[in-house]
Scaffold this motif. Structure first.
Motif, PDB file in Angstrom:
ATOM      1  N   THR A   1       0.855  -1.186   0.000  1.00  0.00           N
ATOM      2  CA  THR A   1       0.000   0.000   0.000  1.00  0.00           C
ATOM      3  C   THR A   1       0.887   1.231   0.000  1.00  0.00           C
ATOM      4  O   THR A   1       2.093   1.145   0.246  1.00  0.00           O
ATOM      5  N   ALA A   2       0.284   2.377  -0.250  1.00  0.00           N
ATOM      6  CA  ALA A   2       1.052   3.622  -0.322  1.00  0.00           C
ATOM      7  C   ALA A   2       1.751   3.928   1.003  1.00  0.00           C
ATOM      8  O   ALA A   2       2.794   4.575   1.020  1.00  0.00           O
TER       9      ALA A   2
ATOM     10  N   ASP B   1       3.198   9.519  -6.634  1.00  0.00           N
ATOM     11  CA  ASP B   1       4.265   8.519  -6.693  1.00  0.00           C
ATOM     12  C   ASP B   1       4.411   8.079  -8.147  1.00  0.00           C
ATOM     13  O   ASP B   1       3.501   7.488  -8.708  1.00  0.00           O
TER      14      ASP B   1
ATOM     15  N   GLN C   1       3.527   4.420  -9.591  1.00  0.00           N
ATOM     16  CA  GLN C   1       2.160   3.901  -9.631  1.00  0.00           C
ATOM     17  C   GLN C   1       1.560   3.965 -11.023  1.00  0.00           C
ATOM     18  O   GLN C   1       1.630   4.991 -11.675  1.00  0.00           O
TER      19      GLN C   1
ATOM     20  N   ARG D   1      -3.000   4.102  -8.268  1.00  0.00           N
ATOM     21  CA  ARG D   1      -3.446   5.347  -7.618  1.00  0.00           C
ATOM     22  C   ARG D   1      -4.840   5.181  -7.044  1.00  0.00           C
ATOM     23  O   ARG D   1      -5.125   5.649  -5.944  1.00  0.00           O
TER      24      ARG D   1
ATOM     25  N   GLY E   1      -4.573   2.793  -4.078  1.00  0.00           N
ATOM     26  CA  GLY E   1      -3.686   3.227  -3.009  1.00  0.00           C
ATOM     27  C   GLY E   1      -2.523   2.274  -2.792  1.00  0.00           C
ATOM     28  O   GLY E   1      -2.070   2.057  -1.676  1.00  0.00           O
TER      29      GLY E   1
ATOM     30  N   THR F   1       1.381   0.621  -4.520  1.00  0.00           N
ATOM     31  CA  THR F   1       2.551   0.947  -5.320  1.00  0.00           C
ATOM     32  C   THR F   1       3.452  -0.283  -5.412  1.00  0.00           C
ATOM     33  O   THR F   1       3.311  -1.216  -4.628  1.00  0.00           O
TER      34      THR F   1
END
Length: 165
Positions: free
Chosen positions: A93-94, A131, A134, A139, A142, A144
């Motif tokens: 996750t981000a 980011d 991604q 995106r 959420g 990456t």
């Protein structure tokens, strides 16, 4: 327009992701081909002519479904697919935590058809995001993809010898 404050696109990261996707697609393609072969074989054995037009619809649909399930399952269970693991990539996750099935499903939905995946990548590269690693569905979900080790590195290099006294 921004004045150069956005992060720069990392081409090596995207190339590693592409190679990982190709590796994973070969694996899925073999499985889909075997399933497809048995479906066509059973249609031929039944004497139906529907296999002629159905064969053009069955394989792409089967391939898309298998890719979504494979990618989502592997990313939730292991943090990466086989291709990503080989190249030292991991999905998270981000905020850096483990990805859940709903997030993995959302980030992989574009793999249902190759044109959607191509658009997903083009949108990611062409539009500025927080980011640059991604793709567009990352995106939305959420998530990456990050490098956790150098690609193709199997063993860490030994430390340098101590300085001579």
């Amino acid at each position: 327009m921004s004045t150069g404050s956005s992060p720069q696109l990392d081409i090596n990261h995207w190339l590693l992701r592409l190679v990982a996707f190709i590796i994973d697609s070969i694996i899925i393609g073999i499985v889909a081909g075997i399933i497809y072969f048995f479906v066509i074989l059973s249609l031929l054995a039944s004497g139906t002519w529907l296999f002629l037009w159905g064969s053009y619809l069955v394989l792409p649909f089967l391939l898309g479904i298998l890719e979504i399930l494979y990618f989502a399952f592997m990313e939730v269970s292991y943090g990466a697919t086989l291709g990503k693991k080989i190249l030292g990539l991991q999905v998270q996750t981000a905020n850096g935590s483990k990805v859940t099935f709903d997030k993995a499903f959302i980030r992989n939905i574009s793999k249902i058809y190759w044109l959607f995946l191509l658009l997903d990548w083009i949108l990611a590269i062409a539009t500025a995001g927080h980011d640059q690693r991604q793709k567009y569905t990352d995106r939305i979900a959420g998530t990456t993809v990050v490098s956790v080790k150098q690609a193709f590195a199997s063993v860490a290099a030994p430390p340098p010898p101590p300085p001579a006294s």
